[in-house]
Design an enzyme around this catalytic site. Structure first.
Site, PDB file in Angstrom:
ATOM      1  NE  ARG A 206     -10.591   2.417   5.002  1.00 30.85           N
ATOM      2  CZ  ARG A 206     -11.396   1.229   4.962  1.00 30.85           C
ATOM      3  NH1 ARG A 206     -13.134   1.966   5.317  1.00 30.85           N
ATOM      4  NH2 ARG A 206     -11.518   0.511   4.320  1.00 30.85           N
TER       5      ARG A 206
ATOM      6  NE  ARG B 131      -4.433   0.034   2.253  1.00 26.93           N
ATOM      7  CZ  ARG B 131      -5.177  -1.078   2.651  1.00 26.93           C
ATOM      8  NH1 ARG B 131      -5.283  -2.088   2.895  1.00 26.93           N
ATOM      9  NH2 ARG B 131      -6.772  -0.574   3.145  1.00 26.93           N
TER      10      ARG B 131
HETATM   11  P1  AMP Z   1      -8.289  -3.022   4.665  1.00 30.67           P
HETATM   12  O1  AMP Z   1     -10.083  -3.974   5.135  1.00 30.67           O
HETATM   13  O2  AMP Z   1      -7.227  -3.796   4.146  1.00 30.67           O
HETATM   14  O3  AMP Z   1      -8.811  -1.410   4.249  1.00 30.67           O
HETATM   15  O4  AMP Z   1      -7.570  -2.569   5.834  1.00 30.67           O
HETATM   16  C1  AMP Z   1      -7.747  -1.798   6.820  1.00 30.67           C
HETATM   17  C2  AMP Z   1      -6.975  -1.221   7.411  1.00 30.67           C
HETATM   18  O5  AMP Z   1      -5.555  -2.083   7.796  1.00 30.67           O
HETATM   19  C3  AMP Z   1      -6.254  -0.070   6.926  1.00 30.67           C
HETATM   20  O6  AMP Z   1      -7.139   1.040   6.634  1.00 30.67           O
HETATM   21  C4  AMP Z   1      -5.065   0.328   7.409  1.00 30.67           C
HETATM   22  O7  AMP Z   1      -5.267   1.040   8.679  1.00 30.67           O
HETATM   23  C5  AMP Z   1      -4.330  -1.037   8.022  1.00 30.67           C
HETATM   24  N1  AMP Z   1      -3.642  -2.467   6.754  1.00 30.67           N
HETATM   25  C6  AMP Z   1      -4.074  -2.950   5.802  1.00 30.67           C
HETATM   26  N2  AMP Z   1      -3.715  -3.503   5.098  1.00 30.67           N
HETATM   27  C7  AMP Z   1      -2.561  -2.248   4.970  1.00 30.67           C
HETATM   28  C8  AMP Z   1      -1.035  -2.512   4.511  1.00 30.67           C
HETATM   29  N3  AMP Z   1      -0.610  -3.083   3.567  1.00 30.67           N
HETATM   30  N4  AMP Z   1       0.148  -1.208   4.747  1.00 30.67           N
HETATM   31  C9  AMP Z   1      -0.738  -0.343   6.162  1.00 30.67           C
HETATM   32  N5  AMP Z   1      -2.251  -0.263   6.928  1.00 30.67           N
HETATM   33  C10 AMP Z   1      -2.651  -1.018   6.339  1.00 30.67           C
END
Ligand code: AMP
Length: 224
Positions: free
Chosen positions: A174, A91
């Protein structure tokens, strides 16, 4: 059969999770979601979960060193040796660099990065209606993909809740984080000739068809 090491990325709510689930089924590849892994750590109150929670609740990214260690370890599992679908990782450019380095260290590489693209307005509509099963993370949408019984998961009967980070004030952050920190990956993978763009505004089945067509082409190219 050449291995498929795929990255799915796109704004939050682009449907990455839905697509990854289908691809996992279609291609028998492990689906690795760093978001799901982190939520599991938060739920189990691990050290990592305690460190990550504050960032997640605010819609910010968890620091690169924590994520790179967690994802790097997961990719060494046996099931990921013949290919994988990554959802939500990398990310940041730093994470992408770490992934490239880890894979090239064992003679592997990313096969393709699939960008599921959706405009901000759609993201807001999708995320604010999203509901998730407390037990296994199945996703629903109050308007576009409602469960048979309100508030109950069709698959395992568990309760459906709204993720803390799907609340409106967090969604805005986000999206900002996505544009600032994750969108530069488009150029990173474009430069390597690995970027494939998918129109994420189409219905999920059409998005799935498009991705499968892209993967079929990749397989042909890899075979050459
Ligand atoms: P997601 O379900 O992929 O939207 O992830 C939920 C939250 O987890 C994100 O808003 C970040 O806070 C954290 N997160 C997930 N993947 C990453 C990543 N590769 N790098 C940093 N934070 C992450």
């Amino acid at each position: 059969m050449p291995e498929l090491n795929l990255i799915l990325f796109g704004p939050p709510g682009a449907g990455k999770g839905t697509q990854a689930e289908r691809l996992e089924r279609d291609f028998q590849l492990p689906f690795i979601s760093t978001g799901d892994m982190l939520r599991g750590n938060v739920k189990n109150e691990t050290d990592l979960g305690k460190k990550a929670k504050q960032f997640m609740d605010a819609g910010d990214l968890v620091p690169d060193d924590l994520i790179v260690a967690m994802a790097g370890e997961r990719l060494q599992h046996k099931d990921a040796q013949d290919g994988f679908i990554l959802d939500g990782f990398p990310r940041t450019l730093e994470q992408a660099g770490a992934l490239d380095k880890q894979l090239s260290g064992v003679g592997r590489r990313v096969t393709a990065a699939l960008l599921i693209d959706v405009p901000d307005d759609d993201v807001i509509r999708r995320l604010s209606g999203r509901r998730m099963c407390v037990k296994s993370g199945h996703n629903y949408h109050v308007e576009f993909d409602p469960p048979k019984h309100e508030g109950v998961c069709d698959q395992d009967g568990s309760r459906l809740v709204q993720r803390d980070d799907d609340k409106p004030e967090v969604i805005e952050n986000r999206l900002k984080v996505y544009h600032e920190q994750t969108e530069p990956l488009v150029e990173h993978y474009d430069e390597q000739g690995l970027m494939r763009r998918i129109d994420g505004t189409r219905p999920a089945a059409e998005v799935n068809d498009h991705i499968r067509a892209v993967i079929a082409t990749l397989r042909l190219e890899e075979d050459v």
